[in-house]
Design a protein around this motif. Structure first.
Motif, PDB file in Angstrom:
ATOM      1  N   LEU A   1       0.837  -1.208   0.000  1.00  0.00           N
ATOM      2  CA  LEU A   1       0.000   0.000   0.000  1.00  0.00           C
ATOM      3  C   LEU A   1       0.870   1.254   0.000  1.00  0.00           C
ATOM      4  CD1 LEU A   1      -2.958   0.903   0.169  1.00  0.00           C
ATOM      5  CD2 LEU A   1      -2.783   0.844   2.647  1.00  0.00           C
ATOM      6  N   GLU A   2       1.854   1.266   0.885  1.00  0.00           N
ATOM      7  CA  GLU A   2       2.737   2.429   1.015  1.00  0.00           C
ATOM      8  C   GLU A   2       3.485   2.700  -0.289  1.00  0.00           C
ATOM      9  OE1 GLU A   2       6.139   2.905   4.126  1.00  0.00           O
ATOM     10  OE2 GLU A   2       4.280   2.316   5.152  1.00  0.00           O
ATOM     11  N   LYS A   3       4.044   1.631  -0.866  1.00  0.00           N
ATOM     12  CA  LYS A   3       4.850   1.767  -2.089  1.00  0.00           C
ATOM     13  C   LYS A   3       3.987   2.317  -3.240  1.00  0.00           C
ATOM     14  CE  LYS A   3       7.379  -1.994  -2.361  1.00  0.00           C
ATOM     15  NZ  LYS A   3       7.882  -3.260  -2.879  1.00  0.00           N
ATOM     16  N   VAL A   4       2.796   1.734  -3.381  1.00  0.00           N
ATOM     17  CA  VAL A   4       1.918   2.133  -4.485  1.00  0.00           C
ATOM     18  C   VAL A   4       1.449   3.579  -4.319  1.00  0.00           C
ATOM     19  CG1 VAL A   4      -0.277   1.641  -5.609  1.00  0.00           C
ATOM     20  CG2 VAL A   4       1.186  -0.218  -4.946  1.00  0.00           C
ATOM     21  N   LEU A   5       1.115   3.949  -3.087  1.00  0.00           N
ATOM     22  CA  LEU A   5       0.641   5.321  -2.844  1.00  0.00           C
ATOM     23  C   LEU A   5       1.739   6.345  -3.123  1.00  0.00           C
ATOM     24  CD1 LEU A   5      -1.583   4.965   0.365  1.00  0.00           C
ATOM     25  CD2 LEU A   5      -2.337   5.463  -1.957  1.00  0.00           C
ATOM     26  N   ALA A   6       2.970   5.997  -2.732  1.00  0.00           N
ATOM     27  CA  ALA A   6       4.090   6.922  -2.959  1.00  0.00           C
ATOM     28  C   ALA A   6       4.293   7.127  -4.461  1.00  0.00           C
ATOM     29  CB  ALA A   6       5.353   6.373  -2.321  1.00  0.00           C
ATOM     30  N   LYS A   7       4.252   6.032  -5.195  1.00  0.00           N
ATOM     31  CA  LYS A   7       4.455   6.096  -6.656  1.00  0.00           C
ATOM     32  C   LYS A   7       3.316   6.900  -7.302  1.00  0.00           C
ATOM     33  CE  LYS A   7       5.679   3.972 -10.764  1.00  0.00           C
ATOM     34  NZ  LYS A   7       6.984   3.805 -11.317  1.00  0.00           N
ATOM     35  N   ALA A   8       2.090   6.647  -6.832  1.00  0.00           N
ATOM     36  CA  ALA A   8       0.920   7.288  -7.440  1.00  0.00           C
ATOM     37  C   ALA A   8       0.998   8.801  -7.352  1.00  0.00           C
ATOM     38  CB  ALA A   8      -0.346   6.804  -6.748  1.00  0.00           C
ATOM     39  N   SER A   9       1.423   9.311  -6.193  1.00  0.00           N
ATOM     40  CA  SER A   9       1.442  10.771  -6.067  1.00  0.00           C
ATOM     41  C   SER A   9       2.503  11.366  -6.987  1.00  0.00           C
ATOM     42  CB  SER A   9       1.626  11.186  -4.606  1.00  0.00           C
ATOM     43  OG  SER A   9       2.954  10.977  -4.218  1.00  0.00           O
ATOM     44  N   ASP A  10       3.562  10.608  -7.267  1.00  0.00           N
ATOM     45  CA  ASP A  10       4.600  11.097  -8.208  1.00  0.00           C
ATOM     46  C   ASP A  10       4.035  11.282  -9.608  1.00  0.00           C
ATOM     47  OD1 ASP A  10       6.418  10.998  -6.238  1.00  0.00           O
ATOM     48  OD2 ASP A  10       7.429   9.154  -6.906  1.00  0.00           O
ATOM     49  N   ILE A  11       3.080  10.424  -9.997  1.00  0.00           N
ATOM     50  CA  ILE A  11       2.614  10.502 -11.380  1.00  0.00           C
ATOM     51  C   ILE A  11       1.207  11.092 -11.513  1.00  0.00           C
ATOM     52  CG2 ILE A  11       4.121   8.732 -12.376  1.00  0.00           C
ATOM     53  CD1 ILE A  11       1.945   6.699 -12.018  1.00  0.00           C
ATOM     54  N   GLY A  12       0.758  11.742 -10.463  1.00  0.00           N
ATOM     55  CA  GLY A  12      -0.482  12.519 -10.565  1.00  0.00           C
ATOM     56  C   GLY A  12      -1.777  11.721 -10.442  1.00  0.00           C
ATOM     57  N   LEU A  13      -1.708  10.533  -9.827  1.00  0.00           N
ATOM     58  CA  LEU A  13      -2.957   9.799  -9.569  1.00  0.00           C
ATOM     59  C   LEU A  13      -3.420  10.146  -8.157  1.00  0.00           C
ATOM     60  CD1 LEU A  13      -1.987   6.273 -10.965  1.00  0.00           C
ATOM     61  CD2 LEU A  13      -3.515   7.945 -12.011  1.00  0.00           C
ATOM     62  N   SER A  14      -4.730  10.248  -7.973  1.00  0.00           N
ATOM     63  CA  SER A  14      -5.214  10.654  -6.648  1.00  0.00           C
ATOM     64  C   SER A  14      -5.062   9.512  -5.645  1.00  0.00           C
ATOM     65  CB  SER A  14      -6.668  11.106  -6.723  1.00  0.00           C
ATOM     66  OG  SER A  14      -7.517   9.981  -6.696  1.00  0.00           O
ATOM     67  N   ASP A  15      -4.795   9.922  -4.423  1.00  0.00           N
ATOM     68  CA  ASP A  15      -4.625   8.984  -3.324  1.00  0.00           C
ATOM     69  C   ASP A  15      -5.858   8.077  -3.182  1.00  0.00           C
ATOM     70  OD1 ASP A  15      -2.426   9.250  -1.068  1.00  0.00           O
ATOM     71  OD2 ASP A  15      -4.287   8.479  -0.148  1.00  0.00           O
ATOM     72  N   ALA A  16      -7.039   8.713  -3.250  1.00  0.00           N
ATOM     73  CA  ALA A  16      -8.290   7.969  -3.041  1.00  0.00           C
ATOM     74  C   ALA A  16      -8.459   6.889  -4.112  1.00  0.00           C
ATOM     75  CB  ALA A  16      -9.467   8.932  -3.070  1.00  0.00           C
ATOM     76  N   PHE A  17      -8.180   7.248  -5.368  1.00  0.00           N
ATOM     77  CA  PHE A  17      -8.347   6.284  -6.450  1.00  0.00           C
ATOM     78  C   PHE A  17      -7.384   5.108  -6.276  1.00  0.00           C
ATOM     79  CE2 PHE A  17      -6.321   4.837 -10.420  1.00  0.00           C
ATOM     80  CZ  PHE A  17      -7.346   4.023 -10.859  1.00  0.00           C
ATOM     81  N   VAL A  18      -6.119   5.418  -6.031  1.00  0.00           N
ATOM     82  CA  VAL A  18      -5.114   4.353  -5.971  1.00  0.00           C
ATOM     83  C   VAL A  18      -5.379   3.428  -4.784  1.00  0.00           C
ATOM     84  CG1 VAL A  18      -2.657   3.892  -5.682  1.00  0.00           C
ATOM     85  CG2 VAL A  18      -3.421   5.671  -7.248  1.00  0.00           C
ATOM     86  N   ARG A  19      -5.826   4.021  -3.699  1.00  0.00           N
ATOM     87  CA  ARG A  19      -6.147   3.209  -2.519  1.00  0.00           C
ATOM     88  C   ARG A  19      -7.278   2.210  -2.864  1.00  0.00           C
ATOM     89  NH1 ARG A  19      -5.302   3.789   3.087  1.00  0.00           N
ATOM     90  NH2 ARG A  19      -4.057   5.649   2.733  1.00  0.00           N
ATOM     91  N   LYS A  20      -8.308   2.737  -3.524  1.00  0.00           N
ATOM     92  CA  LYS A  20      -9.445   1.887  -3.905  1.00  0.00           C
ATOM     93  C   LYS A  20      -8.993   0.778  -4.853  1.00  0.00           C
ATOM     94  CE  LYS A  20     -13.881   4.135  -4.083  1.00  0.00           C
ATOM     95  NZ  LYS A  20     -14.660   5.062  -4.840  1.00  0.00           N
ATOM     96  N   TYR A  21      -8.160   1.176  -5.828  1.00  0.00           N
ATOM     97  CA  TYR A  21      -7.685   0.234  -6.838  1.00  0.00           C
ATOM     98  C   TYR A  21      -6.875  -0.897  -6.192  1.00  0.00           C
ATOM     99  CZ  TYR A  21      -4.122  -1.600  -9.965  1.00  0.00           C
ATOM    100  OH  TYR A  21      -3.270  -2.446 -10.603  1.00  0.00           O
ATOM    101  N   ILE A  22      -5.886  -0.512  -5.373  1.00  0.00           N
ATOM    102  CA  ILE A  22      -4.994  -1.546  -4.843  1.00  0.00           C
ATOM    103  C   ILE A  22      -5.722  -2.415  -3.809  1.00  0.00           C
ATOM    104  CG2 ILE A  22      -3.855  -0.170  -3.011  1.00  0.00           C
ATOM    105  CD1 ILE A  22      -2.084  -2.607  -5.452  1.00  0.00           C
ATOM    106  N   GLU A  23      -6.682  -1.824  -3.109  1.00  0.00           N
ATOM    107  CA  GLU A  23      -7.484  -2.634  -2.178  1.00  0.00           C
ATOM    108  C   GLU A  23      -8.293  -3.683  -2.941  1.00  0.00           C
ATOM    109  OE1 GLU A  23      -8.087   0.487   1.557  1.00  0.00           O
ATOM    110  OE2 GLU A  23      -9.726   0.222   0.123  1.00  0.00           O
ATOM    111  N   ALA A  24      -8.830  -3.276  -4.089  1.00  0.00           N
ATOM    112  CA  ALA A  24      -9.607  -4.222  -4.905  1.00  0.00           C
ATOM    113  C   ALA A  24      -8.711  -5.335  -5.445  1.00  0.00           C
ATOM    114  CB  ALA A  24     -10.302  -3.484  -6.045  1.00  0.00           C
ATOM    115  N   VAL A  25      -7.513  -4.958  -5.877  1.00  0.00           N
ATOM    116  CA  VAL A  25      -6.567  -5.959  -6.405  1.00  0.00           C
ATOM    117  C   VAL A  25      -6.170  -6.929  -5.282  1.00  0.00           C
ATOM    118  CG1 VAL A  25      -4.216  -6.269  -7.292  1.00  0.00           C
ATOM    119  CG2 VAL A  25      -5.680  -4.467  -8.245  1.00  0.00           C
ATOM    120  N   HIS A  26      -5.897  -6.363  -4.123  1.00  0.00           N
ATOM    121  CA  HIS A  26      -5.488  -7.190  -2.982  1.00  0.00           C
ATOM    122  C   HIS A  26      -6.596  -8.191  -2.607  1.00  0.00           C
ATOM    123  CE1 HIS A  26      -4.468  -7.645   1.499  1.00  0.00           C
ATOM    124  NE2 HIS A  26      -3.503  -8.261   0.835  1.00  0.00           N
ATOM    125  N   LEU A  27      -7.834  -7.692  -2.612  1.00  0.00           N
ATOM    126  CA  LEU A  27      -8.970  -8.547  -2.256  1.00  0.00           C
ATOM    127  C   LEU A  27      -9.139  -9.678  -3.277  1.00  0.00           C
ATOM    128  CD1 LEU A  27     -10.935  -8.478   0.066  1.00  0.00           C
ATOM    129  CD2 LEU A  27     -12.582  -7.315  -1.392  1.00  0.00           C
TER     130      LEU A  27
END
Ligand code: PEP
Ligand code: MN
Length: 356
Positions: free
Chosen positions: A317-343
Protein backbone atom coordinates in the motif's frame (compact mmCIF):
# COMPACT_ATOMS: atom_id res chain seq x y z
CA UNK A 1 -49.92 16.95 -22.18
CA UNK A 2 -50.46 20.69 -21.85
CA UNK A 3 -48.34 22.85 -24.13
CA UNK A 4 -46.46 24.55 -21.26
CA UNK A 5 -45.59 21.16 -19.75
CA UNK A 6 -44.39 19.63 -23.01
CA UNK A 7 -42.33 22.76 -23.63
CA UNK A 8 -40.59 22.10 -20.30
CA UNK A 9 -40.27 18.37 -20.97
CA UNK A 10 -38.79 18.67 -24.45
CA UNK A 11 -36.47 21.56 -23.76
CA UNK A 12 -32.80 20.97 -22.91
CA UNK A 13 -31.66 21.75 -20.32
CA UNK A 14 -34.84 21.00 -18.33
CA UNK A 15 -34.78 23.63 -15.64
CA UNK A 16 -36.76 23.44 -12.38
CA UNK A 17 -36.67 25.93 -9.54
CA UNK A 18 -38.71 27.18 -6.62
CA UNK A 19 -38.53 27.10 -2.84
CA UNK A 20 -37.88 23.99 -0.79
CA UNK A 21 -41.31 24.55 0.81
CA UNK A 22 -44.40 26.65 0.27
CA UNK A 23 -44.57 28.78 3.44
CA UNK A 24 -46.96 31.67 2.89
CA UNK A 25 -48.96 32.97 -0.06
CA UNK A 26 -46.71 36.01 -0.32
CA UNK A 27 -43.46 34.00 -0.19
CA UNK A 28 -44.64 31.50 -2.79
CA UNK A 29 -46.17 33.92 -5.25
CA UNK A 30 -43.34 36.45 -5.05
CA UNK A 31 -40.77 33.68 -5.59
CA UNK A 32 -42.74 32.39 -8.60
CA UNK A 33 -42.96 35.88 -10.10
CA UNK A 34 -39.22 36.41 -9.82
CA UNK A 35 -38.36 32.96 -11.16
CA UNK A 36 -40.73 33.33 -14.09
CA UNK A 37 -38.69 36.30 -15.28
CA UNK A 38 -36.11 33.84 -16.55
CA UNK A 39 -37.57 31.94 -19.53
CA UNK A 40 -34.95 29.19 -19.08
CA UNK A 41 -36.87 27.92 -16.03
CA UNK A 42 -39.71 25.76 -17.25
CA UNK A 43 -41.14 24.28 -14.05
CA UNK A 44 -41.87 25.79 -10.62
CA UNK A 45 -41.36 23.53 -7.58
CA UNK A 46 -42.57 23.79 -3.98
CA UNK A 47 -42.79 21.24 -1.16
CA UNK A 48 -46.33 21.04 0.25
CA UNK A 49 -45.81 18.01 2.50
CA UNK A 50 -42.29 17.82 3.90
CA UNK A 51 -40.78 14.51 5.00
CA UNK A 52 -38.64 15.56 7.97
CA UNK A 53 -36.10 13.40 9.73
CA UNK A 54 -37.32 14.39 13.21
CA UNK A 55 -40.76 15.37 14.56
CA UNK A 56 -41.35 18.96 15.58
CA UNK A 57 -39.79 20.41 12.44
CA UNK A 58 -41.83 22.27 9.82
CA UNK A 59 -43.78 19.59 7.96
CA UNK A 60 -45.30 21.67 5.19
CA UNK A 61 -48.46 23.77 4.91
CA UNK A 62 -50.59 21.18 3.10
CA UNK A 63 -53.68 22.11 1.08
CA UNK A 64 -53.41 25.94 1.33
CA UNK A 65 -50.03 25.65 -0.40
CA UNK A 66 -51.74 24.08 -3.40
CA UNK A 67 -54.12 27.02 -3.63
CA UNK A 68 -51.18 29.48 -3.65
CA UNK A 69 -49.40 27.31 -6.21
CA UNK A 70 -52.42 27.44 -8.48
CA UNK A 71 -52.49 31.19 -8.13
CA UNK A 72 -48.76 31.43 -8.85
CA UNK A 73 -49.33 29.50 -12.08
CA UNK A 74 -52.28 31.68 -13.08
CA UNK A 75 -50.15 34.80 -12.58
CA UNK A 76 -46.95 33.62 -14.27
CA UNK A 77 -47.96 30.84 -16.66
CA UNK A 78 -45.22 28.58 -15.30
CA UNK A 79 -46.29 24.93 -14.74
CA UNK A 80 -45.86 23.45 -11.27
CA UNK A 81 -44.51 20.38 -9.50
CA UNK A 82 -44.82 19.05 -5.94
CA UNK A 83 -43.52 16.06 -4.01
CA UNK A 84 -46.04 13.29 -3.35
CA UNK A 85 -45.60 10.45 -0.89
CA UNK A 86 -49.11 8.94 -0.60
CA UNK A 87 -52.20 8.34 -2.72
CA UNK A 88 -53.93 11.15 -0.80
CA UNK A 89 -51.15 13.57 -1.83
CA UNK A 90 -51.55 12.52 -5.48
CA UNK A 91 -55.28 13.00 -5.35
CA UNK A 92 -55.03 16.46 -3.78
CA UNK A 93 -52.21 17.59 -6.10
CA UNK A 94 -54.33 16.57 -9.11
CA UNK A 95 -57.34 18.37 -7.71
CA UNK A 96 -55.33 21.61 -7.73
CA UNK A 97 -53.98 20.93 -11.23
CA UNK A 98 -50.33 20.39 -10.36
CA UNK A 99 -48.61 19.59 -13.68
CA UNK A 100 -45.76 17.25 -12.72
CA UNK A 101 -45.33 15.05 -9.63
CA UNK A 102 -42.08 14.06 -8.02
CA UNK A 103 -41.32 11.19 -5.67
CA UNK A 104 -38.94 12.18 -2.88
CA UNK A 105 -35.79 10.34 -1.85
CA UNK A 106 -37.28 8.94 1.36
CA UNK A 107 -40.31 7.62 -0.51
CA UNK A 108 -38.28 5.93 -3.27
CA UNK A 109 -36.73 3.74 -0.57
CA UNK A 110 -40.13 2.24 0.26
CA UNK A 111 -41.69 -0.09 -2.35
CA UNK A 112 -45.09 0.01 -0.55
CA UNK A 113 -45.26 3.79 -0.89
CA UNK A 114 -44.04 3.75 -4.48
CA UNK A 115 -46.65 1.13 -5.33
CA UNK A 116 -49.35 3.21 -3.66
CA UNK A 117 -48.36 6.21 -5.79
CA UNK A 118 -48.17 4.05 -8.93
CA UNK A 119 -51.73 2.85 -8.35
CA UNK A 120 -52.92 6.40 -7.72
CA UNK A 121 -51.51 7.71 -11.01
CA UNK A 122 -52.66 4.73 -13.11
CA UNK A 123 -54.39 5.98 -16.22
CA UNK A 124 -53.59 9.64 -15.52
CA UNK A 125 -51.48 11.52 -18.02
CA UNK A 126 -49.02 13.31 -15.76
CA UNK A 127 -45.22 13.29 -15.88
CA UNK A 128 -43.46 11.80 -12.84
CA UNK A 129 -39.94 12.51 -11.64
CA UNK A 130 -38.29 9.96 -9.37
CA UNK A 131 -35.55 11.01 -6.98
CA UNK A 132 -32.88 8.51 -6.06
CA UNK A 133 -33.38 6.68 -2.75
CA UNK A 134 -31.38 8.14 0.17
CA UNK A 135 -29.29 4.96 0.33
CA UNK A 136 -26.95 4.16 -2.58
CA UNK A 137 -28.99 1.20 -3.82
CA UNK A 138 -29.41 1.46 -7.56
CA UNK A 139 -31.88 -1.44 -7.76
CA UNK A 140 -34.26 0.40 -5.43
CA UNK A 141 -34.17 3.39 -7.79
CA UNK A 142 -34.73 1.05 -10.75
CA UNK A 143 -37.54 -0.70 -8.89
CA UNK A 144 -39.37 2.60 -8.30
CA UNK A 145 -38.96 3.50 -11.96
CA UNK A 146 -40.31 0.09 -13.03
CA UNK A 147 -43.32 0.33 -10.72
CA UNK A 148 -44.30 3.68 -12.22
CA UNK A 149 -43.39 2.58 -15.75
CA UNK A 150 -45.78 -0.37 -15.42
CA UNK A 151 -48.70 2.03 -15.15
CA UNK A 152 -48.03 2.87 -18.81
CA UNK A 153 -46.58 6.31 -18.15
CA UNK A 154 -44.60 7.68 -21.03
CA UNK A 155 -43.18 10.76 -19.33
CA UNK A 156 -40.81 9.65 -16.61
CA UNK A 157 -37.67 11.32 -15.37
CA UNK A 158 -34.98 10.70 -12.77
CA UNK A 159 -33.59 13.19 -10.27
CA UNK A 160 -30.17 12.67 -8.74
CA UNK A 161 -30.04 14.29 -5.27
CA UNK A 162 -27.13 12.43 -3.70
CA UNK A 163 -26.90 9.68 -1.08
CA UNK A 164 -26.60 9.51 2.70
CA UNK A 165 -23.07 8.81 3.81
CA UNK A 166 -21.87 8.26 7.34
CA UNK A 167 -19.25 10.65 8.68
CA UNK A 168 -17.97 14.04 7.65
CA UNK A 169 -18.11 14.85 4.00
CA UNK A 170 -18.22 18.21 2.28
CA UNK A 171 -21.66 17.30 0.92
CA UNK A 172 -25.02 17.03 2.64
CA UNK A 173 -25.63 14.01 0.40
CA UNK A 174 -22.66 12.44 -1.35
CA UNK A 175 -23.10 12.60 -5.15
CA UNK A 176 -21.60 9.13 -5.86
CA UNK A 177 -21.68 10.03 -9.55
CA UNK A 178 -21.15 6.42 -10.62
CA UNK A 179 -24.78 5.66 -9.67
CA UNK A 180 -26.50 8.24 -11.91
CA UNK A 181 -23.95 7.36 -14.62
CA UNK A 182 -25.12 3.74 -14.39
CA UNK A 183 -28.79 4.82 -14.55
CA UNK A 184 -27.99 6.81 -17.67
CA UNK A 185 -26.32 3.77 -19.21
CA UNK A 186 -29.36 1.59 -18.45
CA UNK A 187 -31.98 4.19 -19.41
CA UNK A 188 -30.46 6.39 -22.12
CA UNK A 189 -33.87 7.76 -23.12
CA UNK A 190 -35.09 8.80 -19.67
CA UNK A 191 -34.17 12.35 -18.72
CA UNK A 192 -31.78 12.61 -15.79
CA UNK A 193 -31.92 15.82 -13.77
CA UNK A 194 -29.43 16.88 -11.11
CA UNK A 195 -30.53 18.47 -7.82
CA UNK A 196 -27.39 20.29 -6.65
CA UNK A 197 -29.28 21.86 -3.71
CA UNK A 198 -29.79 18.61 -1.78
CA UNK A 199 -26.38 17.25 -2.78
CA UNK A 200 -24.59 20.38 -1.56
CA UNK A 201 -26.65 21.38 1.46
CA UNK A 202 -25.04 24.83 1.20
CA UNK A 203 -24.77 27.66 -1.31
CA UNK A 204 -21.02 27.45 -1.88
CA UNK A 205 -21.02 24.08 -3.61
CA UNK A 206 -24.04 24.58 -5.90
CA UNK A 207 -22.13 25.91 -8.89
CA UNK A 208 -19.49 23.15 -8.89
CA UNK A 209 -22.04 20.36 -8.48
CA UNK A 210 -24.26 21.80 -11.21
CA UNK A 211 -21.29 22.11 -13.57
CA UNK A 212 -20.19 18.53 -12.86
CA UNK A 213 -23.64 17.25 -13.80
CA UNK A 214 -23.58 19.24 -17.05
CA UNK A 215 -20.19 17.77 -17.87
CA UNK A 216 -21.72 14.31 -17.33
CA UNK A 217 -24.43 15.15 -19.87
CA UNK A 218 -27.36 15.38 -17.46
CA UNK A 219 -30.63 16.60 -18.98
CA UNK A 220 -31.28 19.43 -16.54
CA UNK A 221 -31.21 20.92 -13.07
CA UNK A 222 -33.52 21.34 -10.07
CA UNK A 223 -32.25 24.15 -7.84
CA UNK A 224 -34.06 25.54 -4.80
CA UNK A 225 -34.69 29.29 -4.76
CA UNK A 226 -36.43 31.49 -2.18
CA UNK A 227 -37.04 35.25 -1.98
CA UNK A 228 -35.49 35.32 1.49
CA UNK A 229 -33.30 32.20 1.80
CA UNK A 230 -31.89 32.93 5.25
CA UNK A 231 -35.40 32.98 6.68
CA UNK A 232 -36.60 29.81 4.89
CA UNK A 233 -38.58 27.39 7.03
CA UNK A 234 -36.70 24.40 5.59
CA UNK A 235 -33.29 23.97 3.93
CA UNK A 236 -32.28 27.61 4.55
CA UNK A 237 -28.56 26.98 4.12
CA UNK A 238 -28.84 25.70 0.55
CA UNK A 239 -31.41 28.07 -0.93
CA UNK A 240 -30.51 31.12 -3.02
CA UNK A 241 -32.47 34.11 -4.27
CA UNK A 242 -33.89 33.97 -7.81
CA UNK A 243 -31.43 36.74 -8.75
CA UNK A 244 -28.49 34.66 -7.56
CA UNK A 245 -29.90 31.65 -9.36
CA UNK A 246 -29.85 33.59 -12.62
CA UNK A 247 -26.19 34.52 -12.06
CA UNK A 248 -25.38 30.88 -11.32
CA UNK A 249 -27.13 29.72 -14.51
CA UNK A 250 -25.30 32.31 -16.54
CA UNK A 251 -21.94 31.14 -15.24
CA UNK A 252 -22.52 27.50 -16.12
CA UNK A 253 -20.79 26.24 -19.23
CA UNK A 254 -23.08 24.15 -21.39
CA UNK A 255 -21.49 21.51 -23.56
CA UNK A 256 -22.67 19.21 -26.33
CA UNK A 257 -22.12 15.46 -26.52
CA UNK A 258 -21.03 15.42 -30.15
CA UNK A 259 -19.12 17.53 -32.60
CA UNK A 260 -19.25 17.57 -36.42
CA UNK A 261 -15.62 18.61 -36.64
CA UNK A 262 -13.66 15.89 -38.46
CA UNK A 263 -10.50 17.00 -36.77
CA UNK A 264 -12.05 16.50 -33.35
CA UNK A 265 -13.45 13.09 -34.32
CA UNK A 266 -10.08 11.90 -35.72
CA UNK A 267 -8.13 12.94 -32.62
CA UNK A 268 -10.72 11.35 -30.37
CA UNK A 269 -10.61 8.06 -32.31
CA UNK A 270 -6.81 7.93 -32.09
CA UNK A 271 -6.77 8.64 -28.37
CA UNK A 272 -9.57 6.16 -27.69
CA UNK A 273 -7.73 3.42 -29.59
CA UNK A 274 -4.76 3.96 -27.26
CA UNK A 275 -7.01 3.86 -24.22
CA UNK A 276 -8.56 0.58 -25.40
CA UNK A 277 -5.06 -0.83 -25.84
CA UNK A 278 -4.03 0.21 -22.32
CA UNK A 279 -7.25 -1.22 -20.84
CA UNK A 280 -6.49 -4.47 -22.59
CA UNK A 281 -2.92 -4.53 -21.25
CA UNK A 282 -4.12 -3.69 -17.74
CA UNK A 283 -6.57 -6.58 -17.71
CA UNK A 284 -3.97 -8.98 -19.11
CA UNK A 285 -1.43 -7.90 -16.52
CA UNK A 286 -3.96 -8.28 -13.74
CA UNK A 287 -4.56 -11.82 -14.98
CA UNK A 288 -0.81 -12.49 -14.82
CA UNK A 289 -0.63 -10.96 -11.35
CA UNK A 290 -3.38 -13.32 -10.15
CA UNK A 291 -1.50 -16.32 -11.55
CA UNK A 292 1.36 -15.35 -9.22
CA UNK A 293 -1.14 -15.09 -6.38
CA UNK A 294 -2.26 -18.66 -7.18
CA UNK A 295 1.34 -19.87 -6.95
CA UNK A 296 1.82 -18.06 -3.66
CA UNK A 297 -1.43 -19.58 -2.41
CA UNK A 298 -0.17 -23.09 -3.16
CA UNK A 299 3.05 -22.30 -1.37
CA UNK A 300 1.33 -20.93 1.71
CA UNK A 301 -0.95 -23.96 1.76
CA UNK A 302 1.98 -26.39 1.77
CA UNK A 303 3.60 -24.44 4.58
CA UNK A 304 0.40 -23.79 6.57
CA UNK A 305 0.85 -20.02 6.35
CA UNK A 306 -2.01 -17.47 6.57
CA UNK A 307 -3.22 -15.78 3.41
CA UNK A 308 -3.10 -12.31 4.91
CA UNK A 309 0.36 -11.05 5.67
CA UNK A 310 -0.47 -7.72 7.23
CA UNK A 311 3.04 -6.33 7.15
CA UNK A 312 3.48 -7.18 3.46
CA UNK A 313 0.10 -5.62 2.65
CA UNK A 314 1.15 -2.44 4.48
CA UNK A 315 4.33 -2.27 2.43
CA UNK A 316 2.47 -2.75 -0.88
CA UNK A 317 0.00 0.00 0.00
CA UNK A 318 2.74 2.43 1.01
CA UNK A 319 4.85 1.77 -2.09
CA UNK A 320 1.92 2.13 -4.48
CA UNK A 321 0.64 5.32 -2.84
CA UNK A 322 4.09 6.92 -2.96
CA UNK A 323 4.46 6.10 -6.66
CA UNK A 324 0.92 7.29 -7.44
CA UNK A 325 1.44 10.77 -6.07
CA UNK A 326 4.60 11.10 -8.21
CA UNK A 327 2.61 10.50 -11.38
CA UNK A 328 -0.48 12.52 -10.56
CA UNK A 329 -2.96 9.80 -9.57
CA UNK A 330 -5.21 10.65 -6.65
CA UNK A 331 -4.62 8.98 -3.32
CA UNK A 332 -8.29 7.97 -3.04
CA UNK A 333 -8.35 6.28 -6.45
CA UNK A 334 -5.11 4.35 -5.97
CA UNK A 335 -6.15 3.21 -2.52
CA UNK A 336 -9.44 1.89 -3.90
CA UNK A 337 -7.69 0.23 -6.84
CA UNK A 338 -4.99 -1.55 -4.84
CA UNK A 339 -7.48 -2.63 -2.18
CA UNK A 340 -9.61 -4.22 -4.91
CA UNK A 341 -6.57 -5.96 -6.41
CA UNK A 342 -5.49 -7.19 -2.98
CA UNK A 343 -8.97 -8.55 -2.26
CA UNK A 344 -9.07 -10.36 -5.60
CA UNK A 345 -5.67 -11.84 -4.79
CA UNK A 346 -7.02 -13.06 -1.43
CA UNK A 347 -9.99 -14.68 -3.21
CA UNK A 348 -7.60 -16.48 -5.55
CA UNK A 349 -5.46 -17.75 -2.69
CA UNK A 350 -8.53 -18.75 -0.74
CA UNK A 351 -9.69 -20.88 -3.68
CA UNK A 352 -6.35 -22.66 -3.86
CA UNK A 353 -6.10 -23.22 -0.12
CA UNK A 354 -9.63 -24.33 0.52
CA UNK A 355 -10.40 -25.85 -2.88
CA UNK A 356 -13.49 -23.71 -2.95
C1 PEP B 1 -36.95 18.47 -1.54
O1 PEP B 1 -36.81 18.43 -2.77
O2 PEP B 1 -37.16 19.50 -0.89
C2 PEP B 1 -36.75 17.21 -0.80
C3 PEP B 1 -37.35 16.94 0.36
O3 PEP B 1 -35.87 16.45 -1.40
P1 PEP B 1 -35.32 14.97 -1.15
O4 PEP B 1 -36.47 14.05 -1.32
O5 PEP B 1 -34.29 14.87 -2.22
O6 PEP B 1 -34.70 14.97 0.23
MN1 MN C 1 -35.43 20.92 0.26
Amino acid sequence: MKESVSRFWNNRPMMISGPCSAETAQQLIQTAKEIAQNPQIGLFRAGIWKPRTKPGMFEGVGEPGLIWLQEAKALTGIPTTVEVATAAHVEMALRYEVDVLWIGARTTTNPFSVQEIASAVQGIDIPILIKNPINPDIELWVGALERIEKTGKSHLGLIHRGFTEFGNTIYRNAPMWQLPIEMKRRYPNIPLICDPSHISGNRQLLQTVAQTSIDLDFSGLMIEAHINPDEAWSDAAQQITPANLFVLLQQLIWRSVNSDSENFQDSLTTLRAKIDEYDNQLIEMLGERMKLADQIGAFKKDNKITILQSERWGQILEKVLAKASDIGLSDAFVRKYIEAVHLESIHHQNKIMNNS
